[in-house]
Design a protein around this motif. Structure first.
Motif, PDB file in Angstrom:
ATOM      1  N   UNK A   8      -7.308  42.139 -18.523  1.00  0.00           N
ATOM      2  CA  UNK A   8      -6.422  42.109 -17.363  1.00  0.00           C
ATOM      3  C   UNK A   8      -6.932  43.114 -16.335  1.00  0.00           C
ATOM      4  N   UNK A   9      -7.562  42.613 -15.283  1.00  0.00           N
ATOM      5  CA  UNK A   9      -8.139  43.501 -14.271  1.00  0.00           C
ATOM      6  C   UNK A   9      -7.111  43.963 -13.243  1.00  0.00           C
ATOM      7  N   UNK A  14      -8.148  51.169 -18.335  1.00  0.00           N
ATOM      8  CA  UNK A  14      -9.593  50.996 -18.301  1.00  0.00           C
ATOM      9  C   UNK A  14     -10.013  49.819 -19.182  1.00  0.00           C
ATOM     10  N   UNK A  15     -11.101  49.151 -18.774  1.00  0.00           N
ATOM     11  CA  UNK A  15     -11.544  47.952 -19.480  1.00  0.00           C
ATOM     12  C   UNK A  15     -11.893  48.235 -20.933  1.00  0.00           C
ATOM     13  N   UNK A  47     -16.593  36.987 -24.948  1.00  0.00           N
ATOM     14  CA  UNK A  47     -15.225  36.883 -25.457  1.00  0.00           C
ATOM     15  C   UNK A  47     -14.232  37.586 -24.547  1.00  0.00           C
ATOM     16  N   UNK A  48     -14.594  38.792 -24.100  1.00  0.00           N
ATOM     17  CA  UNK A  48     -13.668  39.595 -23.300  1.00  0.00           C
ATOM     18  C   UNK A  48     -13.964  39.559 -21.807  1.00  0.00           C
ATOM     19  N   UNK A  49     -15.106  38.980 -21.421  1.00  0.00           N
ATOM     20  CA  UNK A  49     -15.431  38.905 -20.006  1.00  0.00           C
ATOM     21  C   UNK A  49     -15.773  40.250 -19.399  1.00  0.00           C
ATOM     22  N   UNK A  50     -16.504  41.091 -20.168  1.00  0.00           N
ATOM     23  CA  UNK A  50     -16.863  42.433 -19.690  1.00  0.00           C
ATOM     24  C   UNK A  50     -18.357  42.654 -19.903  1.00  0.00           C
TER      25      UNK A  50
END
Length: 247
Positions: A8-9, A14-15, A47-50
């Motif tokens: 959730x950006x 923090x990521x 998976x997490x988009x990071x």
């Protein structure tokens, strides 16, 4: 592999902290059991988009906590004994809210078929295929929301759950009376996390604020999982009390 779970950006959390929370949830829910090798860095990034930097930071801190262990040339594994308590005691299970002098209510917010994005569904992986029902309720004390209850139950375990009034009702009592029979075992796991934007709106809190999270998995005859509930509350607003007794 689990479908992509984007962080959730929109939250100030923090990521890498969000990735850490997601990994803890996967371990707590039983998706990644002790001794299991977790996906490699590239897969976790998807998976997490990071980025890889974020994944490495999260995995490094989880390894320092003792939840994960890195094995040279083999990958990263869930530490043996992770996700469980250091000791086991039998308890009498009851679903009660103890708030001396505080009026409390339980309000149904959502009821629908469960989907892959609902983390509670992971408790049923590997069990016979049945349609799953998702139920979200909110507990309020003194007129203020204090706890979110997200439950997933196979529809054949408790057919009445699809239509039964659930405001101020005991989900545990409904399960006990269902065709699956009495609950024979319960496993609860606690962790500290952060409120998502949606959870923060319900609890009237700041997105990313510290949260107390508990998973309760209920099992019936033969060890079949019959319910999984994820409890979320603002840290400091709700207290879990477990009463132990000799059996």
């Amino acid at each position: 592999m689990t479908p992509q779970i984007a962080v959730d950006r929109d939250t100030p959390a923090k990521l890498y902290l969000q990735v850490m929370d997601a990994v803890r949830r996967s371990v707590a829910s039983g998706e990644w059991s002790p001794g299991t090798r977790i996906p490699p860095e590239d897969a976790l990034c998807r998976l997490f988009g990071v980025s890889k930097i974020t994944v490495r930071q999260a995995i490094g801190k989880l390894a320092a906590e003792g939840l994960l262990v890195r094995q040279q040339g083999r990958g990263t594994y869930v530490q043996a004994g992770a996700g469980g308590a250091g000791f086991t005691m039998r308890t009498r299970l009851a679903e009660e809210f103890s708030g001396k002098g505080v009026e409390h209510t339980v309000r149904l917010v959502e009821r629908r078929p469960a989907g892959a994005a609902d983390p509670e569904t992971r408790a049923f992986e590997g069990s016979p295929g049945h349609s799953l029902l998702f139920v979200r309720r909110v507990r309020e004390a003194g007129g203020a929301p204090v706890l979110i209850e997200d439950s997933v139950v196979p529809e054949d375990v408790c057919p009445e759950l699809a239509t039964a009034p659930l405001d101020n009702a005991s989900l545990f009592a409904l399960l006990q009376a269902g065709p699956a029979g009495r609950v024979s075992r319960a496993v609860e796991t606690f962790e500290v996390g952060h409120l998502s934007s949606a959870e923060a709106r319900i609890l009237k809190a700041r997105p990313g604020a510290p949260a107390l999270i508990a998973y309760r998995r209920l099992f019936g005859a033969g060890g079949r999982p019959i319910a999984c509930t994820r409890f979320v509350s603002r840290a400091g607003r709700y207290k879990f009390q477990i009463e132990f007794e000799r059996v």
